[in-house]
Structure formats: structure tokens, C-alpha cells
Design an enzyme around this catalytic site. Structure first.
Site, mmCIF file in Angstrom:
data_model
loop_
_atom_site.group_PDB
_atom_site.id
_atom_site.type_symbol
_atom_site.label_atom_id
_atom_site.label_comp_id
_atom_site.label_asym_id
_atom_site.label_seq_id
_atom_site.Cartn_x
_atom_site.Cartn_y
_atom_site.Cartn_z
ATOM 1 N N GLY A 131 39.316 -60.265 -5.087
ATOM 2 C CA GLY A 131 37.751 -59.607 -5.166
ATOM 3 C C GLY A 131 36.756 -61.185 -5.247
ATOM 4 C CG ASP A 257 42.860 -63.881 9.964
ATOM 5 O OD1 ASP A 257 43.275 -64.599 10.277
ATOM 6 O OD2 ASP A 257 42.071 -63.768 8.863
ATOM 7 C CG ASP A 267 36.016 -65.358 7.167
ATOM 8 O OD1 ASP A 267 34.963 -65.377 6.451
ATOM 9 O OD2 ASP A 267 37.203 -64.482 7.264
HETATM 10 P P1 AMP Z 1 40.092 -65.834 4.003
HETATM 11 O O1 AMP Z 1 40.833 -67.788 3.765
HETATM 12 O O2 AMP Z 1 38.697 -66.236 3.616
HETATM 13 O O3 AMP Z 1 39.446 -65.907 5.093
HETATM 14 O O4 AMP Z 1 40.614 -65.018 3.994
HETATM 15 C C1 AMP Z 1 41.955 -64.658 4.102
HETATM 16 C C2 AMP Z 1 42.000 -63.356 3.082
HETATM 17 O O5 AMP Z 1 42.699 -63.362 2.055
HETATM 18 C C3 AMP Z 1 41.369 -61.527 4.125
HETATM 19 O O6 AMP Z 1 42.155 -60.621 4.050
HETATM 20 C C4 AMP Z 1 40.547 -62.138 2.646
HETATM 21 O O7 AMP Z 1 39.771 -60.957 2.225
HETATM 22 C C5 AMP Z 1 41.225 -62.352 1.427
HETATM 23 N N1 AMP Z 1 41.372 -62.783 0.082
HETATM 24 C C6 AMP Z 1 40.862 -64.421 0.467
HETATM 25 N N2 AMP Z 1 40.809 -64.263 -1.187
HETATM 26 C C7 AMP Z 1 40.605 -63.504 -1.910
HETATM 27 C C8 AMP Z 1 40.282 -62.709 -3.218
HETATM 28 N N3 AMP Z 1 39.584 -63.989 -4.153
HETATM 29 N N4 AMP Z 1 40.480 -61.695 -3.732
HETATM 30 C C9 AMP Z 1 40.751 -60.741 -2.795
HETATM 31 N N5 AMP Z 1 40.808 -60.609 -1.399
HETATM 32 C C10 AMP Z 1 40.909 -62.603 -0.886
HETATM 33 MG MG MG Z 2 38.578 -64.678 6.402
#
Ligand code: AMP
Ligand code: MG
Length: 491
Positions: A131, A257, A267
């Protein structure tokens, strides 16, 4: 514009429209504080979007609020649920795994701004991950948000980054940080996909109604509001991607997403602005197949729009959605050519302009020509002198000479006086570019507790077109090591 009355942090007005949609759309979660928070950087121009007095950043409350230690009583922090296609594969459940929608601020001009705190701790969508966000990725997102905005490319904004002593484990031990992101909406293509694929069509309709009334009021005036909404999303994305391609921005993770329904850059993790021009550049070290390479961004945006269209099939005829999707490429091409003409200092449209642009990029490919500085230098002198000065950059000299001849003849058609030409070209061709190596140097200083380099870099990049005395170091070609930094998804 009227006089803006600046507010204290405590005076912000919240009106949490998304939270009111209920638990099918998001889950109430409080931020989990990070330890020993320190304010790394703030964006004064982002603060004014909330009518906040920039002096508020100096108060202890500011750091506490954006490190998860305090929350406004009228904010309702929520983790949103969504799904999406990641690298072409459908992932049925994503959602805010490490970011929270703190609430929606209504400013005095009547605009809504989502306050999204990234790195705020675990949520029901964390899927076992921590998180958290690390300092380097928070700084990278901060710098890119504010730089894209300064270039005139629609993007989510960044209010501040807060560092901490809370340890997090990536490839090595790092420290957690939080980024406060601002956007008029955090609804992604993936929100629609989630309700479509879980067959919750009532909720899909509720989401659609929310998005239409909150963000697309003009579509509601049309005879078929949902079709009009989709058309607007296609139009805005065509314009957005044209800007990315014209300015050499590589997003890195164009999963559905990570696509905003507002058509803003959203993002972005392992992004890059091209140094040397390379149509095949892959900025995300984890992107083995090059799905999100620089030139693939155009077909991928189209692909993502088709994924959104699929989720709208309960409301709009497939044939109509297809016809709207078919608008994407021609719209993109029109915008792109228009932007490239401006970058080349051309004021009119003539047959052959598209070929002129394509030939230039072919000549640049493989010649290690710095993409941004080429255009800046092209505007520094009258066309004939400018091309003579740039000639040495190219490997195919005969090809370049031919191009340069055609370009000079084409420029002469427009008949711009040299002073005016330079003024016009410098206004669209940045001198300062957010290069990976510049971000990297600022990040390394920040990781050792020195925030002045990142603050100076941000200040320089906030006026990318203006020649700033004493800042030449930021306007150089990157060193060889700086061109090959590996940026991964891990953040
Ligand atoms: P992102 O690559 O940042 O677009 O994230 C892709 C998905 O993974 C989203 O649902 C994010 O909320 C989740 N996510 C990425 N990094 C973390 C993390 N360190 N803890 C929890 N969820 C994560
Ligand atoms: Mg994302």
C-alpha cells in the site's frame, strides 16, 4: 477573471460526489500515516487550483494532512474499485491498492478537484502488497505532472510530496513517501470495465450518470448522451496522444486502468521524454515485448478506447461505437500534423507537410539526434542557417540536405520574418526537458535528505519555453549514462 481569495487549509469546501455513490463503488479507508514526515516539494500553481494560499505549505498541518496524520472532518476517504486490461490481459479486480480518494474539493470558481493521496497504506484492493509508494516514484510523478501541465499537455496535477522514515522493501530497502494528486476525476476506463464484466449493469448505469452529470454536462444536452460522451472521450484522447507523440512523451504503462475518462495523462510510472529520437523506444524496463513503445502509443490508445467501448455496449449500439472508434486515427493525425507544423515554424498547411515530418523523423531515427533540442535549435536562427548548423547531427547527410532544401523552400512559402519565426517556434519548442537523468540526480539528492535540487528542477521546468539565466546546465544534451537508465514498474 475575478480576484482570487486565498484560503487556509481549514477553509477548504468538500462535496464528495463519488463517495455518495456508495459502497459498490468504493470502500471507506483511512490513510495510514508515514513516520517522521518531511515536506519535499509543493507546487504553488497546483495550490491555487484549490484557492490555497501558498504560505499554507509552511504550516505543520500541511505536512500532517499529506502524510496521513490528519484528515478534514468533511473529507470522506475512500478506495475506489476498478479493473482493467494490463498488458492486454483482463485483470478482473484492481482498484486503489495504495491510494485514497480523500474527497472532492469545490473551489470558488465552481471547479471540483479530487484529492488523491498516493501511498496511503493498504486497502481491500492491495492484493497482498504494502500500500506504499517510494520517494523516487513520488518525485517522478510530481515532476512529470507539473511539467506536462507547463508544456500544455493535459495531465493530473501534483500538490506535494512528503518523505518519511517508514521503511518499504522494493529491490532494496527504501523509504515510503506520499504524493497528493489532483484531478477533476479519478474515474478510469477500468471503472466501466469492472461493472460491465461483473454484469452489474445497474451500477454501470449509476457510474455513467455520475460521470455525465459531473464531467460531461454538454453530452447530456445531446439526443444520445452516452454516445456523445464516448465521442468526446475519443476526441480528447486523439488530441492527448497527438501531444504525447509531438513532444516525445512515453507513458510506459498504458493499461486501461491507467487511462482517464477525461483524456488527461494519468498514472504514469516509468515514463520518459525522449532524449535521442527513437520511434521504438521502450521506457518501461518491465515491458518485454514493447507493447507500450513510443510509436505503439497511438494504436494502444485506440485499443484501450475499444475496451471502453465494449463496456458501453449495454447503452450504445455496437455499430455506432465502431463508427466513433473509427474517428480516432484521422483525428489523431490532424492534431499531430498541426502540432508538428508549429514545431517546425510553419504557419499554414500545405500538401506534403506530412511527408516532410515523416522524412525528418526517419532521418533522426538511428542518428542519435536529441529530439527536443533539434526543434529548439531549428528556431534559433533563420531556416537556412539553422539547418546548416544541425546538419552534422545526421548520419545520412545527402538525405538531410534534401530534407533541408525542401524544408527551407516550404518555410519560405509562409514568409515569416526571422524574429517572428523565432518567437513563434520558441513558444512551442521547450528549452528545458524533464530528462530521466535530471530526475534521477534530483531523486538521489532527495534520498539523502537534500531537497533543493528537486525544487530547483521543478522551478526551471515550470517555465520550459523561457530562457532562464544561469540555468544552462538544465538545457544540455544528456550524458551517455543518462540515456540508458532503467526504469521499472516497481514503485
Ligand atoms: P500501477 O502500476 O501503480 O498503476 O498499479 C496497478 C495496480 O496495482 C493498482 O491496483 C494499484 O493500486 C496496485 N498497486 C501498485 N503498487 C501497490 C502497492 N505497493 N501496494 C498495493 N497496491 C499496489
Ligand atoms: Mg495504475
Amino acid at each position: 477573471m475575478g480576484c482570487q481569495i486565498l484560503k487556509r487549509l481549514t477553509e477548504l469546501t468538500f462535496d464528495n460526489r463519488f463517495a455518495r455513490l456508495g459502497d459498490a463503488f468504493s470502500t471507506a479507508v483511512l490513510p495510514e500515516p508515514i513516520e517522521q514526515p518531511r515536506l519535499v516539494i509543493t507546487s504553488p500553481s497546483a495550490m491555487t487550483l484549490l484557492d490555497l494560499d501558498p504560505a499554507e505549505a509552511q504550516t505543520p498541518e500541511f505536512t500532517q494532512l499529506f502524510a496521513g496524520h490528519k484528515l478534514w472532518s468533511t473529507a470522506e476517504s475512500r478506495a475506489m474499485v476498478y479493473s482493467g486490461h494490463q498488458f492486454g490481459q483482463y485483470n478482473p479486480r484492481l482498484g486503489d491498492g495504495r491510494g485514497l480518494l480523500l474527497g472532492e474539493v469545490l473551489n470558488d470558481a465552481g471547479d471540483y478537484w479530487d484529492l488523491h493521496l498516493k501511498g496511503a497504506g493498504q486497502t481491500p484492493y492491495s492484493r497482498g502488497a504494502d500500500g506504499r509508494a517510494v520517494l523516487r516514484s513520488s518525485i517522478r510523478e510530481f515532476l512529470a505532472s507539473e511539467y506536462l501541465h507547463a508544456l500544455g499537455i493535459p495531465a493530473s496535477r501534483a500538490l506535494c510530496v512528503t518523505a518519511s522514515s517508514t521503511p518499504v522493501w522494493r529491490e532494496r530497502k527504501e523509504n515510503a513517501a506520499m504524493l497528493l494528486r489532483l484531478a477533476p476525476s479519478h474515474v478510469r476506463f477500468g471503472h466501466f470495465e469492472y461493472f460491465f464484466y461483473t454484469k452489474q449493469h445497474d451500477q454501470l448505469k449509476t457510474l455513467l450518470d455520475h460521470v455525465l452529470s459531473s464531467h460531461f454536462p454538454e453530452a447530456l444536452q445531446q439526443s444520445e448522451p452516452t454516445a456523445a460522451f464516448f465521442r468526446t472521450v475519443v476526441e480528447r484522447n486523439a488530441e492527448l496522444i497527438a501531444k504525447w507523440q509531438a513532444y516525445g512523451f512515453c507513458h510506459g504503462v498504458m493499461n486501461s486502468d491507467n487511462m482517464s475518462i477525461l483524456g488527461i495523462t494519468f498514472d504514469f510510472g516509468p515514463y520518459a521524454f525522449l532524449d535521442d529520437f527513437d520511434a521504438q523506444h521502450i521506457c518501461n524496463h518491465s515491458d518485454d515485448t514493447g507493447r507500450y513503445s513510443f510509436s505503439n502509443q497511438v494504436p494502444i490508445a485506440h485499443w484501450n478506447l475499444a475496451a471502453l467501448a465494449q463496456a458501453l455496449t449495454p447503452f450504445v449500439a455496437v455499430e455506432q461505437l465502431r463508427e466513433t472508434l473509427d474517428l480516432f486515427l484521422p483525428l489523431y493525425q490532424t492534431h499531430y500534423l498541426d502540432l508538428m507544423r508549429r514545431r517546425l515554424g510553419l504557419t499554414s498547411a500545405a500538401d506534403g507537410d506530412q511527408q516532410l515530418v515523416e522524412r525528418l523523423l526517419q532521418l533522426m531515427q538511428g542518428s542519435a539526434v536529441d529530439y527536443s533540442l533539434f526543434f529548439r535549435r531549428l528556431g534559433e536562427q533563420p531556416a537556412e542557417q539553422a539547418v546548416a548548423g544541425l546538419r552534422d547531427e545526421f548520419i545520412d547527410l545527402a538525405g538531410f540536405d534534401q530534407w533541408a532544401n525542401d524544408y527551407c523552400a516550404r518555410s519560405a512559402l509562409d514568409g515569416l520574418l526571422p524574429d517572428k519565426r523565432q518567437l513563434r517556434m520558441h513558444a512551442v519548442n521547450p528549452l528545458y526537458v524533464l530528462r530521466n537523468y535530471l530526475a534521477q540526480q534530483a531523486i538521489e539528492a532527495a534520498e539523502s535528505g537534500d531537497y533543493s535540487p528537486v525544487r530547483e528542477l521543478h522551478a526551471v521546468l515550470s517555465q520550459p519555453f523561457a530562457d532562464q539565466p544561469g540555468m544552462q546546465a538544465y538545457a544540455q544534451r544528456p550524458p551517455q549514462w543518462g540515456k540508458h537508465l532503467e526504469i521499472s514498474c516497481s514503485s
